[in-house]
Design a protein around this motif. Structure first.
Motif, PDB file in Angstrom:
ATOM      1  N   LEU A 196      45.009 131.036  44.353  1.00 47.93           N
ATOM      2  CA  LEU A 196      44.218 131.542  45.349  1.00 47.93           C
ATOM      3  C   LEU A 196      43.173 132.149  44.927  1.00 47.93           C
ATOM      4  O   LEU A 196      43.108 133.229  43.784  1.00 47.93           O
ATOM      5  CB  LEU A 196      45.208 132.654  45.504  1.00 47.93           C
ATOM      6  N   PRO A 197      41.757 131.752  45.754  1.00 47.04           N
ATOM      7  CA  PRO A 197      40.590 132.272  45.422  1.00 47.04           C
ATOM      8  C   PRO A 197      40.042 133.927  44.487  1.00 47.04           C
ATOM      9  O   PRO A 197      39.268 133.793  44.006  1.00 47.04           O
ATOM     10  CB  PRO A 197      39.503 131.931  46.654  1.00 47.04           C
ATOM     11  N   GLU A 198      40.851 134.777  44.943  1.00 43.90           N
ATOM     12  CA  GLU A 198      40.390 136.345  45.204  1.00 43.90           C
ATOM     13  C   GLU A 198      41.332 136.416  43.657  1.00 43.90           C
ATOM     14  O   GLU A 198      41.132 136.991  42.434  1.00 43.90           O
ATOM     15  CB  GLU A 198      40.342 137.120  45.788  1.00 43.90           C
ATOM     16  N   ILE A 199      42.412 136.372  44.021  1.00 43.50           N
ATOM     17  CA  ILE A 199      43.432 136.858  42.544  1.00 43.50           C
ATOM     18  C   ILE A 199      43.351 135.791  41.538  1.00 43.50           C
ATOM     19  O   ILE A 199      43.653 136.199  40.329  1.00 43.50           O
ATOM     20  CB  ILE A 199      45.172 136.467  42.902  1.00 43.50           C
ATOM     21  N   GLY A 200      43.260 134.700  42.110  1.00 43.18           N
ATOM     22  CA  GLY A 200      43.317 132.780  40.936  1.00 43.18           C
ATOM     23  C   GLY A 200      42.725 133.169  40.094  1.00 43.18           C
ATOM     24  O   GLY A 200      42.832 132.966  38.629  1.00 43.18           O
ATOM     25  N   LYS A 201      41.236 133.398  40.088  1.00 43.61           N
ATOM     26  CA  LYS A 201      40.246 133.741  39.374  1.00 43.61           C
ATOM     27  C   LYS A 201      40.065 134.192  38.131  1.00 43.61           C
ATOM     28  O   LYS A 201      39.927 133.859  36.512  1.00 43.61           O
ATOM     29  CB  LYS A 201      38.473 134.017  39.570  1.00 43.61           C
ATOM     30  N   PRO A 202      40.392 135.681  38.259  1.00 43.71           N
ATOM     31  CA  PRO A 202      41.108 136.214  36.987  1.00 43.71           C
ATOM     32  C   PRO A 202      42.291 136.141  36.171  1.00 43.71           C
ATOM     33  O   PRO A 202      42.211 136.941  35.100  1.00 43.71           O
ATOM     34  CB  PRO A 202      41.116 138.044  37.352  1.00 43.71           C
ATOM     35  N   LEU A 203      42.391 134.877  36.817  1.00 41.97           N
ATOM     36  CA  LEU A 203      44.473 135.246  36.270  1.00 41.97           C
ATOM     37  C   LEU A 203      43.656 133.744  35.150  1.00 41.97           C
ATOM     38  O   LEU A 203      44.906 133.832  33.353  1.00 41.97           O
ATOM     39  CB  LEU A 203      45.247 134.438  37.143  1.00 41.97           C
ATOM     40  N   THR A 204      43.618 132.600  35.655  1.00 42.22           N
ATOM     41  CA  THR A 204      43.677 131.100  34.677  1.00 42.22           C
ATOM     42  C   THR A 204      43.767 131.694  33.049  1.00 42.22           C
ATOM     43  O   THR A 204      43.904 130.849  32.471  1.00 42.22           O
ATOM     44  CB  THR A 204      42.754 130.274  35.376  1.00 42.22           C
ATOM     45  N   ARG A 205      41.708 132.607  32.717  1.00 41.08           N
ATOM     46  CA  ARG A 205      41.584 131.962  31.270  1.00 41.08           C
ATOM     47  C   ARG A 205      42.550 132.873  31.000  1.00 41.08           C
ATOM     48  O   ARG A 205      43.094 133.165  29.009  1.00 41.08           O
ATOM     49  CB  ARG A 205      39.877 131.974  31.082  1.00 41.08           C
TER      50      ARG A 205
END
Length: 225
Positions: A196-205
């Motif tokens: 999910l664009p908004e949720i996923g970006k802060p999760l990956t790293r």
């Protein structure tokens, strides 16, 4: 009156694969198990992309047969991924590194899997695959062309991107256990959120950092055991 189980049609070899060790079952049964696991985990992550494609169909840009071709192409990649997973499980079990439930018996194997998954979270390949998975409309706009062949190719490409996103996390099945439904549910939830664009970006790293830290802890345990 005799009651018939809804699972009575499931082949016995598959049940043995689900309930026994990889050494005691054939590759075909393991392959079937991995197909079920891949379908259960990947289809929820594919739903947003399929919905975008169907919306294009409602706008007159795609036909139902083309949507089916997209799904077939996507699924074909995961059929191949499931075969690789089954071969890997059979190989690791043959080395005595896996328990009957598919979980690691080796601290070093566990550490290596966590390390690999953690490092992959920071790679350009992961970022590139996630970019395609997070923005399916952009992907379709870039590659759109009418016809079954193009829809099939787009499905294959999307399957490759999805596999590129998830293969290292899927490999962690050998940590949690390939038959562990709790692990499967948690991994599926994370992979859905990560795309999910908004949720996923802060999760990956942060997830990568957590995996690397976990790998370090397991390595320390292996060194002191």
């Amino acid at each position: 009156m005799t009651m018939t189980s809804p699972f009575s049609g499931v082949p016995r070899d598959l049940w043995r694969a689900l309930c026994g060790g990889a050494i005691d079952t054939g590759l075909g049964a393991l392959f079937a198990m991995w197909l079920i696991m891949a379908a259960a985990m990947m289809m929820p992550t594919f739903v947003p992309t399929l919905r975008v494609f169907l919306d294009l169909g409602h706008a007159g840009a795609a036909r139902p047969a083309e949507a089916l071709a997209l799904v077939i192409g996507y699924g074909a990649i995961w059929v191949g991924g499931s075969l690789i997973g089954a071969i890997a499980q059979r190989f690791l079990a043959g080395l005595g590194l896996l328990a009957p439930d598919g979980s690691s018996l080796s601290l070093w194997l566990t550490a290596a899997l966590l390390l690999g998954a953690g490092l992959y979270q920071f790679t350009p390949a992961k970022a590139a695959c996630l970019a395609k998975c997070r923005m399916p409309l952009t992907y379709f706009m870039e590659r759109w062309a009418p016809g079954l062949r193009q829809s099939l190719w787009m499905g294959l490409h999307l399957g490759v991107y999805c596999l590129g996103c998830c293969w290292a996390l899927m490999a962690l099945a050998f940590v949690g256990g390939t038959m562990n439904l709790i692990w499967m549910g948690a991994a599926t939830l994370f992979m859905v959120l990560e795309k999910l664009p908004e949720i996923g970006k802060p999760l990956t790293r942060p997830a990568g950092a957590l995996l690397l830290g976990s790998s370090g802890l397991v390595m320390a345990m292996a060194l002191t055991s």
